[in-house]
Design a protein around this motif. Structure first.
Motif, PDB file in Angstrom:
ATOM      1  N   MET C   1       0.842  -1.198   0.000  1.00 43.64           N
ATOM      2  CA  MET C   1       0.000   0.000   0.000  1.00 43.64           C
ATOM      3  C   MET C   1       0.878   1.250   0.000  1.00 43.64           C
ATOM      4  O   MET C   1       1.728   1.416   0.869  1.00 43.64           O
ATOM      5  N   GLU C   2       0.667   2.115  -0.983  1.00 45.87           N
ATOM      6  CA  GLU C   2       1.466   3.340  -1.042  1.00 45.87           C
ATOM      7  C   GLU C   2       0.626   4.519  -0.554  1.00 45.87           C
ATOM      8  O   GLU C   2      -0.520   4.696  -0.971  1.00 45.87           O
ATOM      9  N   ILE C   3       1.201   5.295   0.322  1.00 44.03           N
ATOM     10  CA  ILE C   3       0.515   6.483   0.845  1.00 44.03           C
ATOM     11  C   ILE C   3       1.491   7.648   0.792  1.00 44.03           C
ATOM     12  O   ILE C   3       2.586   7.565   1.375  1.00 44.03           O
ATOM     13  N   ALA C   4       1.101   8.701   0.070  1.00 42.41           N
ATOM     14  CA  ALA C   4       1.925   9.897  -0.048  1.00 42.41           C
ATOM     15  C   ALA C   4       3.360   9.547  -0.432  1.00 42.41           C
ATOM     16  O   ALA C   4       4.315  10.104   0.118  1.00 42.41           O
ATOM     17  N   GLY C   5       3.502   8.592  -1.332  1.00 42.79           N
ATOM     18  CA  GLY C   5       4.821   8.230  -1.841  1.00 42.79           C
ATOM     19  C   GLY C   5       5.574   7.238  -0.974  1.00 42.79           C
ATOM     20  O   GLY C   5       6.681   6.809  -1.326  1.00 42.79           O
ATOM     21  N   HIS C   6       5.003   6.845   0.159  1.00 43.49           N
ATOM     22  CA  HIS C   6       5.676   5.894   1.049  1.00 43.49           C
ATOM     23  C   HIS C   6       5.027   4.509   0.958  1.00 43.49           C
ATOM     24  O   HIS C   6       3.802   4.411   1.021  1.00 43.49           O
ATOM     25  N   PRO C   7       5.835   3.472   0.882  1.00 41.23           N
ATOM     26  CA  PRO C   7       5.269   2.121   0.937  1.00 41.23           C
ATOM     27  C   PRO C   7       4.972   1.776   2.396  1.00 41.23           C
ATOM     28  O   PRO C   7       5.889   1.711   3.220  1.00 41.23           O
TER      29      PRO C   7
END
Lengths: 268, 268, 268, 268
Positions: C1-7
């Motif tokens: 899951m990627e959120i704001a460019g972070h995995p």
């Protein structure tokens, strides 16, 4: 089930009343006389007190047992008292008509087994975090040794709510009756920790179908060495009992008075 | 606090390991050898088992104590075992280096006082619905009689959650340490009731700053008469201990091996 | 899951940090800069505050959202903030990179469904008496509408223990991960209600295998309009984060810094 | 406090009865007629259902509101129904005489505030892990906006006991009355989850001094889309109500029948 000449359970309603702790002969006998005159079924009093804090009052011990024997001699009331230590069993058996096991000892298997090997009835309080299933298992520790006269007692469970001491779990009463086949009493004193809620909770216990109550009453509760705020005043006990017996009667229960009330015998 | 030659608490980390119940001499000695070789600090094994249901396996009793004595003779590991009945105190004292009080007996004042009159260290488990204050009061029952060597143990409290058996309350560990001044261990086995969570919970116990663990390990847990699903397999214990000791070491604790690991002595 | 460019989840470890409530532009931006420099992953700040007591501080509302936007503009940190009222959804969506649902709203189905119709990631806190099953059902309210990016968060459950505010249920973390397939974070601030336990609890969260933390940090917590005693001081945040990242690293997690630490880039 | 022409609280006793969910016009009207003839005070029925599982039946929504309007037209009974989503307020206000807030929404401040800005009475259920203090704070969210007509409702709290769904906390009733100054009702249906305990619990609620009940009754509960096992059968409702009203009457309460019972008017 017959206990001290009284048929307990199913169609009757019993009230066991007396002080949290017995402290003096005068106090013990006077409270016993009061609850007897008011129409209670049996007398309770603590000689050995289970306390969380080792620095709290621990009861009079064997001297307390002597006071209970005196109260019985004076009033004829059957005696209910707590056994804390399995090594005191013989001493307590000599006085008690019902041996009480407190909630802190509900999981004490050696104590339960020792009681199972006597023929003295046992009042077994539900542990403060015991499930209904575990409570019945505890009764089975007694019954498995041969003694079938076990009375269960709901006295409040521990929950998140902190406005009172324990949450009285009245729903447990019919479920315990149904699953165990045993009489189930209610202790309305310890859960609220407040005298002014005891009458209401006693009436709800009668309304839910409990087979009896074990309630704390003292002469001067505010001077009691423990649990003062929750004990009824002995001068208020007769009117308390009238209210409770009225609800029990309306639920079809025959109330078990050790002594017939004066007014009743007069009118008889 | 020194127990069986080990400095317990503050800067060290101890692991007490062994089967829920001792069943045969072979099983007992083999598990003791395994946990000794892996680097545990002490050996635990149940001879008297506290069970909710009277029809469940209740332990081997005094025959179990003999098996523990044999395991000690073979490995030199100090023995931790539970005392259920105050009348068995002398028997258990003859074998035990630490007397364990189970959560169901945390409120058993006569038992606690009797232990307070010995000079045997006590591992006192928190009751399943005991507050932090009540747990310290229970320790005070022991300490008030003279015996200062009490180790507390968090083992999970009863909550509404039913996906596991008890909720391990790790926050209680630093609070109990701070308020009691006593070492605090964690039992990572009983709360989850699942073997696969024991390693993770043991590492969190080390991370929160516990002074040690008491963990269940058996040879063939799936054949154990009780608590099989939660016991580690003895063949997995060495790798388990490496992981746990790594976290404890990272937290600045010196780990207490009863025997130095083979690899260490070889490399030495 | 990627959120704001972070995995997020599985192999990484994220830390969301910031004040309980945003109060002034200066405070908000300075705390954001501090947590950014220390190596946090995202910035959190409360504009709408869920309070038990209607007379308690309720947050700055939409003016608070403007402060969060300013913090994001100055630091580039993704913003995590709570949505209290479904009618504010558009306003909050304009600022937030993750929408937080507080424990008091975990059972608020209309809110969850509305979030499920956006494509904004949701941080969903477990209700204070929600079972693991109910927590996953709440996530299913979001996922059932199409939005799959839900992060669960354990924040402490309500139990009988009153020495701290809530009992942090770390056992729930691996069980929630296993049953939901979602990342699970831990909030180490609200349960203890005491700043000095936050570091230890954060490390235990990393040790149990959590996928991240959401932690409260403020400049002058003792002047904060709410939750002051539990908030870390921003001046202590860098050393806090080093300790937590060390444990997460030892557990095989790659830590997610929004900004590389100065020392690292210098040495690079 | 007057609600729909009835004086609620202190000296009266009201019974709100009807199905968990309204499903068809026939079912809704027939149950309304039955509870009306039996002497209930108001009619309840769920159009919007709060469900833990998003895949469970969620109610008929606005079509359900039309069925409630029909039941009111046919019987004249005031309508009690739950508002789940603040955005549905106008729709629900058009039908309801009392707006119910379910236990899952007790902490939903925006919903409570919106209700506080209407002049429609609110039946506010205690959250499943809400303290007495928090329950009163929730009422204060409504009252603080101007609407003083709030009725509290005890419906069972979440505890460790799993033999029934929730633990009905009857002790909370007099404490809530005393501290809030508001009428307090009891929901005897959701906590036990068993039809056969509903009558007993309703009588205990009357004995403890509750101001009324909200109880589930359906025509064919075993075909109901939710909560079937706990709903009374409408054919049993008249005898149920007689028993409950008898206890309430004995406690000095005047029972509030929307319609005088047929037998009474015949005998009059």
């Amino acid at each position: 089930m017959e206990i001290a000449g009284h048929p307990i359970g199913a169609t009757t309603f019993a009230v066991i009343a007396g002080p949290c702790s017995v402290v003096t002969a005068d106090q013990t006998v006077r409270v016993a006389q009061r609850v007897n005159e008011a129409g209670a079924t049996m007398f309770r009093g603590g000689a050995y007190k289970p306390r969380s804090n080792p620095r709290s009052f621990q009861g009079l011990g064997d001297r307390g047992l002597a006071l209970l024997a005196e109260a019985k001699a004076q009033t004829g009331l059957p005696i209910v008292t707590e056994l804390l230590d399995v090594r005191d069993l013989e001493l307590v058996l000599a006085v008690a008509d019902i041996l009480q096991v407190g909630s802190r000892n509900m999981h004490n298997a050696p104590l339960l087994k020792a009681l199972g090997q006597t023929d003295c009835p046992v009042l077994l309080k539900r542990g403060l975090a015991a499930t209904i299933e575990e409570t019945i298992f505890a009764a089975d520790y007694v019954r498995g040794e041969g003694n079938q006269r076990v009375v269960l007692c709901e006295r409040g469970i521990r929950t998140f709510e902190s406005s009172y001491r324990f949450t009285l779990d009245l729903t447990a009463v019919p479920i315990l009756q149904e699953r165990s086949g045993l009489p189930v009493f209610v202790d309305p004193s310890h859960a609220p920790g407040r005298r002014d809620l005891v009458t209401r909770l006693s009436k709800t216990a009668a309304a839910i179908g409990a087979d009896g109550l074990i309630v704390e009453v003292d002469e001067h509760p505010d001077q009691a060495p423990c649990d003062g705020p929750q004990q009824l005043r002995s001068e208020d006990f007769a009117s308390y009992l009238r209210e409770v017996y009225r609800v029990a009667g309306a639920e079809g229960r025959r109330v078990l008075r050790a002594t017939e009330p004066e007014s009743a015998s007069r009118s008889g």
